[in-house]
Design a protein around this motif. Structure first.
Motif, PDB file in Angstrom:
ATOM      1  N   LEU A 145      45.321  37.173  40.810  1.00  0.00           N
ATOM      2  CA  LEU A 145      43.891  36.884  40.717  1.00  0.00           C
ATOM      3  C   LEU A 145      43.582  35.886  39.608  1.00  0.00           C
ATOM      4  O   LEU A 145      42.411  35.563  39.388  1.00  0.00           O
ATOM      5  CB  LEU A 145      43.111  38.178  40.463  1.00  0.00           C
ATOM      6  CG  LEU A 145      43.153  39.240  41.560  1.00  0.00           C
ATOM      7  CD1 LEU A 145      42.424  40.498  41.092  1.00  0.00           C
ATOM      8  CD2 LEU A 145      42.523  38.719  42.852  1.00  0.00           C
ATOM      9  N   LEU A 169      37.908  36.592  42.885  1.00  0.00           N
ATOM     10  CA  LEU A 169      38.028  37.932  43.455  1.00  0.00           C
ATOM     11  C   LEU A 169      37.242  38.048  44.755  1.00  0.00           C
ATOM     12  O   LEU A 169      37.672  38.719  45.687  1.00  0.00           O
ATOM     13  CB  LEU A 169      37.551  38.972  42.436  1.00  0.00           C
ATOM     14  CG  LEU A 169      37.564  40.435  42.895  1.00  0.00           C
ATOM     15  CD1 LEU A 169      38.959  40.867  43.328  1.00  0.00           C
ATOM     16  CD2 LEU A 169      37.051  41.341  41.772  1.00  0.00           C
ATOM     17  N   GLY A 214      39.654  37.307  38.340  1.00  0.00           N
ATOM     18  CA  GLY A 214      38.874  36.673  39.386  1.00  0.00           C
ATOM     19  C   GLY A 214      37.409  37.065  39.419  1.00  0.00           C
ATOM     20  O   GLY A 214      36.655  36.637  40.292  1.00  0.00           O
TER      21      GLY A 214
END
Length: 398
Positions: free
Chosen positions: A314, A319, A390
């Motif tokens: 990430l 995300l 993220g």
């Protein structure tokens, strides 16, 4: 061994995979073992590939998680990927292949609105269940495209969030609006300019720039000379965004950037000349992927990040790209599970009855007359350089 629905639930989605049910299936025995084929139209390479790379990580994670517990009632999820490279022609060819030759049961994507504009009608004629994250408003039309469902906000929802932040938090009355030359960049710029003008703001400068243009100085100088108090950016190209930010620093111009989520992609960090160039950049974000004042994510999202640890990187993506792709795969699998069918009309019918479906990225509600399923109240602005796993801190003013 009896496998319970609870044991097989995939996170917050409630997807029970591979559970034995007492009621017999109406489908033939061969269909019970047939893979659930999900077509994945992905821009994995090219200047608009940053979202596609993030989405792909979520797609692979979701499929592997479902298959690891036996699939959906014994049927494995098979992801059939075609790299469209952000090219509408390649997207058309891949779509036709998926429909006529590969005979997929549903299609996730494309990830770029320019591509989606080229293939949406093709999928509609084939009555192919389609779920996508493309934001151009006209891509959702329940009468013309009853098969198409949007998992992300529409561009109007994005545009409203960006414009409101510029006018009420940044207090910018004169803005420059910049897009790339893709179908998405052109349409998003036009919509943004019209909305700013409708709300009484002055659009001091506007331009569609080729994402591969190496020198952004002429456009940034024109925006500065026109008196822009904020730069609004509509492009998925992280390279283009980074060059704009580096040019701002070179010019010594302390103007805020507000706009597209790509401005918060981890790739920006490796493309800017120094970290300070990423300050005063505010990108579209989401409540589900935002840290609160204590630095915590919402519980459902925090649980997902724990699941992703060690499996999905990430650090250089967003995300929400990963989470929305997981939700898309799960929504297809859930439709098959609930209807005992991979028939196109069954999947579409199931989606039309969803209300407050708890995904990781958002809470989705669809009906036969409402295929924009993402709630407006979950759209926020983020501090673009605040990424951790993220996700982001909310932009100043919230």
């Amino acid at each position: 061994m009896t496998i319970t629905r609870r044991a097989l639930a995939l996170g917050g989605t409630g997807l029970a995979a591979g559970a034995a049910l007492a009621a017999p299936l109406a489908t033939p025995a061969i269909a019970q073992n047939e893979p659930i084929r999900i077509g994945w139209l992905a821009a994995l390479t090219g200047p608009s590939s940053a979202p596609g790379v993030g989405f792909n990580r979520g797609v692979l994670f979701a499929a592997e998680a479902i298959n690891a517990v036996g699939g959906v009632k014994g049927r494995r999820v098979e992801i059939i990927t075609r790299d469209t490279q952000g090219d509408p022609t390649k997207a058309v060819n891949a779509t036709q292949e998926m429909i006529s030759q590969l005979r997929v049961h549903a299609i996730w994507g494309p990830t770029n609105s320019g591509e989606s504009l080229a293939v949406t009608a093709i999928m509609a004629r084939a009555k192919m269940p389609n779920i996508h994250p493309c934001v151009v408003d006209t891509l959702i039309d329940e009468r013309r495209y009853p098969n198409a469902f949007r998992i992300s906000p529409s561009n109007t929802q994005w545009d409203d969030a960006v414009r409101s932040y510029c006018l009420t938090r940044v207090n910018a009355k004169k803005v420059a609006v910049i897009g790339d030359t893709t179908g998405y960049g052109v349409s998003a710029l036009n919509a943004s300019v019209a909305a700013f003008q409708r709300d009484g703001a002055e659009v001091a400068y506007k331009a569609n720039i080729d994402a591969t243009q190496p020198d952004m100085t002429p456009d940034m100088l024109r925006a500065r000379n026109a008196g822009a108090q904020a730069i609004v950016v509509w492009s998925v190209s992280t390279g283009m965004v980074a060059r704009l930010l580096n040019t701002r620093a070179t010019l010594g111009w302390d103007v805020p950037f507000v706009g597209h989520p790509s401005m918060s992609s981890g790739e920006i960090g490796s493309l800017i000349e120094r970290p300070a160039n990423w300050e005063k950049v505010y990108a579209i974000g989401y409540r589900s992927c935002s840290f609160d004042a204590a630095g915590k994510l919402p519980p459902r999202t925090a649980e997902l990040v724990q699941r992703l640890a060690g499996k999905v990187n990430l650090q250089d993506t967003l995300l929400w790209w990963v989470a929305s792709a997981i939700d898309a795969v799960n929504l297809i699998a859930k439709a098959v599970e609930e209807t005992n069918s991979t028939a196109r009309e069954a999947i579409i019918g199931h989606w039309n009855g969803l209300k407050d479906y708890p995904g990781y990225y958002g809470t989705y509600t669809y009906s036969p007359t409402h295929h924009n399923g993402y709630p407006t109240e979950e759209v926020v602005m983020s501090a673009a350089n605040s990424a951790r796993d993220g996700a982001f801190a909310l932009a100043p003013g919230y």
